[in-house]
Every structure is written in structure tokens, then in C-alpha cells.
Design a protein around this motif. Structure first.
Motif, short mmCIF file in Angstrom:
data_model
loop_
_atom_site.label_atom_id
_atom_site.label_comp_id
_atom_site.label_asym_id
_atom_site.label_seq_id
_atom_site.Cartn_x
_atom_site.Cartn_y
_atom_site.Cartn_z
N LEU A 1 -4.86 7.95 3.59
CA LEU A 1 -3.97 7.99 2.43
C LEU A 1 -4.09 9.34 1.73
O LEU A 1 -5.21 9.80 1.45
CB LEU A 1 -4.33 6.88 1.44
N VAL B 1 -2.02 12.34 -1.11
CA VAL B 1 -1.00 12.65 -2.11
C VAL B 1 -0.81 14.16 -2.12
O VAL B 1 -1.79 14.92 -2.03
CB VAL B 1 -1.43 12.17 -3.52
N THR C 1 5.85 19.87 -3.12
CA THR C 1 6.20 19.69 -1.70
C THR C 1 7.08 20.81 -1.17
O THR C 1 7.01 21.16 0.01
CB THR C 1 6.90 18.33 -1.53
N ARG D 1 -0.21 6.96 5.01
CA ARG D 1 0.77 7.14 3.94
C ARG D 1 0.49 8.43 3.19
O ARG D 1 -0.65 8.74 2.85
CB ARG D 1 0.74 5.97 2.96
N TRP E 1 2.14 10.33 -0.22
CA TRP E 1 3.08 10.36 -1.34
C TRP E 1 3.33 11.83 -1.69
O TRP E 1 2.42 12.55 -2.09
CB TRP E 1 2.50 9.60 -2.53
N CYS F 1 5.02 14.49 -3.97
CA CYS F 1 5.53 14.62 -5.34
C CYS F 1 6.14 16.01 -5.56
O CYS F 1 5.51 17.02 -5.24
CB CYS F 1 4.40 14.42 -6.35
N ILE G 1 5.75 9.35 5.06
CA ILE G 1 5.88 10.14 3.83
C ILE G 1 6.83 9.45 2.86
O ILE G 1 7.98 9.14 3.21
CB ILE G 1 6.39 11.55 4.13
N GLU G 2 6.36 9.23 1.65
CA GLU G 2 7.19 8.65 0.60
C GLU G 2 7.46 9.71 -0.46
O GLU G 2 6.55 10.12 -1.18
CB GLU G 2 6.48 7.46 -0.05
N ARG H 1 8.41 11.35 -3.93
CA ARG H 1 8.35 10.88 -5.32
C ARG H 1 8.83 12.01 -6.23
O ARG H 1 8.06 12.88 -6.64
CB ARG H 1 6.93 10.46 -5.68
N THR I 1 3.92 10.73 -12.10
CA THR I 1 3.84 10.11 -10.78
C THR I 1 2.41 9.75 -10.42
O THR I 1 2.13 8.65 -9.92
CB THR I 1 4.42 11.04 -9.70
N LEU J 1 0.95 6.03 -9.64
CA LEU J 1 0.26 5.67 -8.40
C LEU J 1 -1.07 4.98 -8.71
O LEU J 1 -1.43 3.98 -8.07
CB LEU J 1 0.04 6.90 -7.52
N ASP K 1 -0.46 1.53 -9.84
CA ASP K 1 0.03 0.68 -8.76
C ASP K 1 -1.08 0.24 -7.80
O ASP K 1 -0.79 -0.34 -6.75
CB ASP K 1 1.12 1.40 -7.97
#
Length: 229
Positions: free
Chosen positions: A63, A65, A69, A91, A93, A95, A118-119, A121, A128, A132, A135
Motif C-alpha cells: 500500500l 500514497v 502525481t 493499491r 492512492w 493525490c 492506482i486510485e 485523488r 486527502t 485516507l 477511512d
């Protein structure tokens, strides 16, 4: 085109020969970003991407972050290594304040088959990162890569430490800032922020930190705790 500080084109080409080859999506991302002109300097160098991918592999990270990007090259490098480690459990994330940059990056991610890893955000990264953590990701993230507004780095550090597991790593990009951090006469806000952060990381009891002259300078910060504490 972006390259590591102090390296001429001959050495950059040699590194490209001996390092793992870029994927087709990475090559296209690099070439099309280079065509943007001065903005292309915001993209990490190919050798830095290879370094980050290897670090992800060594850590067996699952995982991650990314804060900042741009056109998505660093996310490609990180996400491919995450997927090799964790398969469908990987995963990243990603941003970025700019939804436009994220949309452009998405094309490269889809080409590389990383759309499920890739998600994106969009929006202010501070919010953000806090979202996270709320969450359920607090204390679970393996790696955080920070390459965004330099005056915001100190705040990103605090939020990244909340997200990181013990033994997790933060990478701060552009810590040499073209060499200006080593010149006492340089006193613009970005340089002062980076210089202050570097000194703070050295003395922060929560982390272990070192800086390497990779790219434009990368600080590697390990959150204390875990079996190697």
C-alpha cells in the motif's frame, strides 16, 4: 527532460542501459512529458523511478500514497512494483491538486494495465491524507512519496506519519532543490522550507532519515517502530 542532479547525458544513457527497461507506458509518458517544456522538470528521472521501484520491492510494500502525481511517471514505477509484490491487493492512492494532470496520467496507467492499482485523488493533499486516515488506513501504509509544493512538506510529513505503519518509509523529492539548499544566500520560501525540513528530520526522534543525491535529492525517512526499531 528530467535527470538526476550532476549527471550528464552520457551517464544518464548508461544508467538507462544497465537499469531495468522502462515499460512502453513509461517511455510514452516520459517522451510526451518532455514535450511540455519547462514543466517537464516536475517529472522524476528514469533512474529515480527505478530506485523507487526497487525500494518498493525490497520493502515488500503493498500500500502506498503519492502526493504530487503530475503526468503519472512516478506512479507507474511505484504501482508496477506494488503489483509484483501484492497482486490484486496492491493499491496506490495518487493525490494531485490538478484533476487535469490526473486525467492525463490515467491514460498511461490504463495503458500499463494499472488502472485497478492506482486510485486518483484530486484536490488539496492535506485533506486527502486526512480522509485516507479516517477511512481506516492510519498505521497501514508502507510507503509515501511526496513531490508537491515545497512549503507544504512539513505538513505532509505529519499526515504521512499518521498513515505509515511502523517501519514504513516516506520519500521526499527535490530536497537539494537544484543545489540552492546548500547556498546560504538562497532564502526564497521553497529553499528555506526544504532546508528547515532536512534539519528537522535529522533531529526528529520519531524517524530515521538520510538524504541521497538521487534525482534532485531524495530524503529517505523511516518511521521508527517494528522489529528493526
Amino acid at each position: 527532460m528530467s535527470r538526476s542532479i550532476g549527471l550528464d547525458s552520457v551517464i544518464v544513457d548508461y544508467l538507462a542501459e544497465v537499469n531495468p527497461p522502462e515499460t512502453a507506458a513509461m517511455r510514452r509518458c516520459r517522451a510526451e512529458t518532455a514535450a511540455l517544456g519547462q514543466q517537464a522538470r516536475m517529472q522524476v528521472s528514469a533512474e529515480q523511478g527505478a530506485f523507487m521501484a526497487m525500494l518498493v520491492r525490497i520493502m515488500n510494500a503493498r500500500l502506498a500514497v503519492e502526493v504530487g502525481t503530475f503526468t503519472g511517471y512516478s506512479a507507474l514505477a511505484i504501482a508496477e512494483a506494488l503489483r509484483r509484490n501484492a497482486g490484486p491487493g496492491a493499491r496506490l492512492w495518487a493525490c494531485d491538486l490538478s484533476a487535469e494532470w490526473l486525467a492525463r496520467a490515467q491514460g498511461y496507467w490504463d495503458e500499463a494495465g494499472l488502472g485497478d492499482v492506482i486510485e486518483p485523488r484530486p484536490g488539496p493533499a492535506d485533506a486527502t491524507l486526512e480522509a485516507l486516515a479516517a477511512d481506516g488506513l492510519a498505521g497501514r501504509i508502507d510507503l509515501v512519496f511526496i513531490d508537491a509544493d515545497k512549503t507544504g512538506y512539513a505538513g505532509y510529513l505529519e499526515r504521512a506519519l499518521v498513515l505509515l505503519r511502523p517501519g514504513g518509509v516516506i520519500l521526499f523529492d527535490n530536497m537539494l532543490w537544484g543545489g540552492s539548499v546548500a547556498r546560504p544566500e538562497a532564502d526564497d520560501a521553497d529553499t528555506v522550507a526544504l532546508r528547515t525540513l532536512a534539519a528537522g528530520l535529522r533531529d526528529d526522534p520519531r524517524v530515521e532519515a538520510m538524504m541521497a543525491a538521487i534525482g534532485d535529492g531524495v530524503s529517505i525517512v523511516r518511521k521508527k517502530g517494528g522489529p528493526a526499531a
